[in-house]
Every structure is written in structure tokens, then in C-alpha cells.
Design a protein around this motif. Structure first.
Motif, short mmCIF file in Angstrom:
data_model
loop_
_atom_site.label_atom_id
_atom_site.label_comp_id
_atom_site.label_asym_id
_atom_site.label_seq_id
_atom_site.Cartn_x
_atom_site.Cartn_y
_atom_site.Cartn_z
N THR A 52 -11.48 -3.07 -2.57
CA THR A 52 -10.17 -2.79 -1.99
C THR A 52 -10.00 -3.58 -0.69
O THR A 52 -8.97 -4.22 -0.46
CB THR A 52 -10.00 -1.29 -1.71
OG1 THR A 52 -10.19 -0.56 -2.93
CG2 THR A 52 -8.62 -0.99 -1.16
N ARG A 53 -11.02 -3.53 0.17
CA ARG A 53 -10.96 -4.29 1.41
C ARG A 53 -10.77 -5.78 1.14
O ARG A 53 -9.94 -6.46 1.75
CB ARG A 53 -12.24 -4.07 2.23
CG ARG A 53 -12.25 -4.89 3.54
CD ARG A 53 -13.62 -4.94 4.18
NE ARG A 53 -14.08 -3.63 4.61
CZ ARG A 53 -15.17 -3.03 4.16
NH1 ARG A 53 -15.92 -3.63 3.23
NH2 ARG A 53 -15.52 -1.84 4.60
N THR A 100 -5.12 2.33 7.21
CA THR A 100 -5.75 1.20 6.52
C THR A 100 -6.63 0.40 7.47
O THR A 100 -7.76 0.04 7.13
CB THR A 100 -4.68 0.30 5.89
OG1 THR A 100 -3.86 1.07 5.01
CG2 THR A 100 -5.30 -0.85 5.12
N ILE A 143 -7.25 -6.71 -0.07
CA ILE A 143 -6.27 -6.65 1.03
C ILE A 143 -6.42 -7.88 1.92
O ILE A 143 -5.44 -8.53 2.29
CB ILE A 143 -6.45 -5.36 1.84
CG1 ILE A 143 -6.07 -4.14 1.00
CG2 ILE A 143 -5.61 -5.40 3.12
CD1 ILE A 143 -6.39 -2.82 1.66
N ILE A 187 -5.29 3.92 -0.67
CA ILE A 187 -6.05 3.74 0.57
C ILE A 187 -6.79 5.01 0.95
O ILE A 187 -7.99 5.00 1.23
CB ILE A 187 -5.10 3.32 1.71
CG1 ILE A 187 -4.48 1.95 1.40
CG2 ILE A 187 -5.84 3.30 3.05
CD1 ILE A 187 -5.48 0.84 1.18
N THR A 188 -6.08 6.14 0.95
CA THR A 188 -6.65 7.38 1.48
C THR A 188 -7.58 8.09 0.52
O THR A 188 -8.35 8.95 0.92
CB THR A 188 -5.53 8.34 1.89
OG1 THR A 188 -4.73 8.66 0.73
CG2 THR A 188 -4.62 7.71 2.94
N ALA A 248 3.01 -1.77 4.15
CA ALA A 248 2.70 -0.35 4.03
C ALA A 248 3.99 0.43 4.19
O ALA A 248 4.92 -0.01 4.89
CB ALA A 248 1.68 0.09 5.08
N LEU A 253 0.85 -1.19 0.00
CA LEU A 253 0.00 0.00 0.00
C LEU A 253 0.89 1.24 0.00
O LEU A 253 1.85 1.33 0.77
CB LEU A 253 -0.90 -0.01 1.24
CG LEU A 253 -1.65 -1.33 1.50
CD1 LEU A 253 -2.39 -1.27 2.82
CD2 LEU A 253 -2.60 -1.62 0.34
#
Length: 384
Positions: free
Chosen positions: A143-144, A164, A147, A130-131, A155, A125
Motif C-alpha cells: 500500500t505504501r 495516511t 501510494i 488506509i485505516t 484524499a 484514498l
């Protein structure tokens, strides 16, 4: 190890880190296979142990948008099968981790591959995956899921790892492996500085630098604001390295302040390690930085940064020691601090030396690349 790496091959922090990681791993004897839409810009094509596999996307009238993620998954599986890759390492979650998940499942179950086996994949990441992008309601669930399904997750800062977990509620282990810099390549070489600096600044002028993709989050207009204030007090020049959507606005702002003849708009540059050491100070007034790779590269070149206290930047810059941190948009204080630092040569020299020392002690490739190698081994052992 035989490692497949996927990233965005254009200019940007995640692509830079992924490419440099591949180069460093190849130099340590690993076989690296880049699987991307085009050759990453920092590759020359002459590196030993590095192979490039282009992802081509067929266009049909039926498809309004070519399905790159599906083509990528297919190419990942093909390359992994043909070259017996040990694992995939994808940078930037969307859509690369989804494609890696599909490729991993294809290798394990589909008849297209010669040997059914496990193909672990690691997702790194980098920040806006993510943000910004990942939090879009259209992408948050996938996305979740990607991951959670990754065999390993890293990260680039503790801030990003925490963000995250908070934003997505994932319970995966997230390994923090920070960005790195080649301290041999990124260094201040006095003879080269003496040769190149006169192209950009006179002997009595101070030289600033900013390096980014000129997206709004990088606040390049604040760079011009700070520089305009400094140039009213001190003779100075500014190198702007990069390009992007805010370049035109930055040019117009420079015209409004009458400093356009003191700013070098250099566009995208491949050899930034030759340009950064020419500067006295880096300006990085970003709205958000999950780490701050440009600042690290300048620190390795003995150039401290004036930056914002956001994201993972405080994990990199020790305020008042290796650089100076400010609130977002506080261009007046940034300019005032820059003027004070440039007028205090012993303090500037001490900060420059501390910046270089921090890059060497904490973020050099010799310290970070072994962390990736160790993590690869742990992921492979868990998924043997």
C-alpha cells in the motif's frame, strides 16, 4: 480528457463517489472509461460519454485464488492503449493502485502496446483502504509503495490525508478533495415527499433513516438502540437502507425491543435520492467515517444527521448547526437529543435549512468537480 476510472462497482462509499464522479465528468464533455469487474451499480448504461470495460478473470486449477489484480492491470493497459487514455484514476488503494502502476509501466515499456508513452495514474484514498486494510501487515508495504509511486494522490478529508502520512510515512503531496453531492438530484421536493412519505410513516409519526452497507464499523445496532429509545417517547418509524453482515443482528435486536413492526428494512436501493428527503433525521453512529457521504446526501435533502464525532465527520457537520455529534456508542444521549430536536420544530427547521445550505455552498458537484479537473491537468502537466 479521456479518463479511465477503476473502483469497486458494488454498494459502498468509494464506488458511489467514483461512479458519480465519472457521470459528472462525462456531463462536462470528458470521455470516461470505467474499467471494473462489473458495471457500477449507479450506471444505467445509457449515459453519454461513458464506456464500460469488464475485467474478466480466467480460472485455472493452478490458481486457488484468481489473480484479479493482474487481469485488471492488463485490461487497464489494453483500454488505455486502444482509446488513447490521458490518465487513470483509481479509487481505493488496494489493489487498484498496484494494478494501475503495472498498467502504467506496461504502456511505457512493453511491446504489447502500439505507442509507448507515459500514462499517469491518480489514486484516491477513501478510508478503510488506509485505516483498516492498508494497515494489515500483509498489505502495508505494498500500500505504501503504490501510494508513493502514484503520479497523484487525493484524499476525501483532511483527517484521512493526515492519517495516511502518519500511518505510512509517505511524503507525497496529498490533495484533499472532499466528497460531493448533486444538489439538484438530492433535494427535498415537497410534492414527491407528500406522495411517498405515507408509505413509510403516518402523518403524526416522525421518520428516521439510516443508509450504509451494514458492516460492523457502521454500528447499525446502535441505530436500532437509538430508535427503540425514541419510539418509547414519540411515535416514530425507521427506514434502514442497505444490507450487509449486521442485518440479521439488527433484525434480532428489533424483535427484542418489540419495534420490528416500526422498522422498514428496505435492502439495497438505487434511488436513495427519493427516499432520503422523506425523513426527519438521519442516524449515522459509525465507529469510523473518513468523510460521511450518507450524511452529506441527507443534508442535501434537508435532513440533518445525528452522528459520531469521528474521522472526517466534523469537517462535514457543524455540531449544533447542521447536525449533532456524539461519542461512539452514546446511544442514550443520541436518543435524548433526537427527541429534543423533534419536539422543537423551529430548531429542527433551522437545522434542516442549514444542512441544505452547507451542502450547496461547500459540497455541491459544481464546486467539487472542477477541483478534480484542475488536479488532472496539473498531474498531466507534471508528467508530460
Amino acid at each position: 480528457m479521456k479518463i479511465g476510472i477503476t473502483c469497486y462497482p458494488t454498494y459502498g462509499g468509494s464506488g458511489v463517489v467514483a461512479t458519480e464522479l465519472g457521470i459528472e465528468l462525462a456531463a462536462r464533455g470528458h470521455q470516461i472509461h470505467f474499467i471494473t469487474s462489473s458495471q457500477p451499480f449507479r450506471l444505467t448504461g445509457r449515459e453519454a460519454n461513458i464506456h464500460f470495460h469488464e475485467v474478466s478473470v480466467s480460472t485455472y486449477p493452478l490458481f486457488e485464488y484468481p489473480p484479479y489484480d493482474l487481469a485488471l492491470a492488463t485490461r487497464m493497459a489494453e483500454v488505455a492503449d486502444f482509446y488513447s487514455l490521458d490518465l487513470l484514476h483509481v479509487h481505493y488503494a488496494i489493489p487498484h493502485s498496484v494494478s494501475a502502476l503495472l498498467a502504467s509501466q506496461m504502456i511505457a515499456t512493453h511491446t504489447m502496446v502500439a505507442r509507448r508513452r507515459r500514462l499517469p495514474f491518480i489514486t484516491t484514498l477513501h478510508g478503510t483502504d488506509i485505516t483498516l486494510v492498508g494497515l494489515d501487515p500483509s498489505y502495508l508495504p505494498i500500500t505504501r509503495f503504490s501510494i508513493e509511486q502514484s503520479h497523484g494522490v487525493t484524499a476525501i478529508s483532511s483527517h484521512l490525508a493526515d492519517r495516511t502520512r502518519e500511518a505510512f510515512g509517505v511524503t507525497n503531496e496529498i490533495e484533499v478533495i472532499r466528497n460531493f453531492v448533486n444538489c439538484d438530484l438530492y433535494s427535498r421536493k415537497p410534492e414527491l415527499v407528500a406522495q411517498m412519505r405515507p408509505r413509510f410513516a403516518a402523518e403524526n409519526e416522525h421518520l428516521f433513516v439510516h443508509l450504509s452497507n451494514f458492516r460492523p464499523v457502521k454500528r447499525v445496532l446502535d441505530v436500532v438502540e437509538v430508535f427503540a429509545r425514541v419510539s418509547r417517547v414519540l411515535p416514530a418509524r425507521l427506514m434502514l437502507i442497505g444490507d450487509g453482515p449486521d442485518r440479521s443482528a439488527a433484525e434480532q435486536l428489533a424483535l427484542r425491543y418489540g419495534v420490528q413492526d416500526r422498522i422498514h428494512f428496505l435492502g439495497k436501493q438505487d434511488e436513495v435520492h427519493d427516499l432520503l428527503p422523506l425523513a426527519d433525521l438521519m442516524i449515522m453512529p459509525s465507529q469510523m467515517e473518513s468523510f460521511g457521504l450518507a450524511a452529506l446526501e441527507s443534508m442535501a435533502c434537508s435532513v440533518p444527521a445525528i452522528a459520531t464525532r469521528v474521522g472526517g465527520v466534523p469537517e462535514l457537520i457543524d455540531d449544533g448547526v447542521t447536525g449533532l455529534l456524539f461519542e461512539i456508542g452514546d446511544v442514550d444521549r443520541m436518543a435524548e437529543a433526537a427527541i429534543g430536536l423533534l419536539q422543537d420544530k423551529p430548531r429542527l427547521q433551522a437545522m434542516s435549512a442549514a444542512a441544505r445550505r452547507t451542502a450547496q455552498d461547500r459540497f455541491c458537484t459544481t464546486r467539487i468537480i472542477p477541483l478534480y479537473e484542475d488536479y488532472y491537468r496539473r498531474v498531466l502537466e507534471r508528467n508530460a
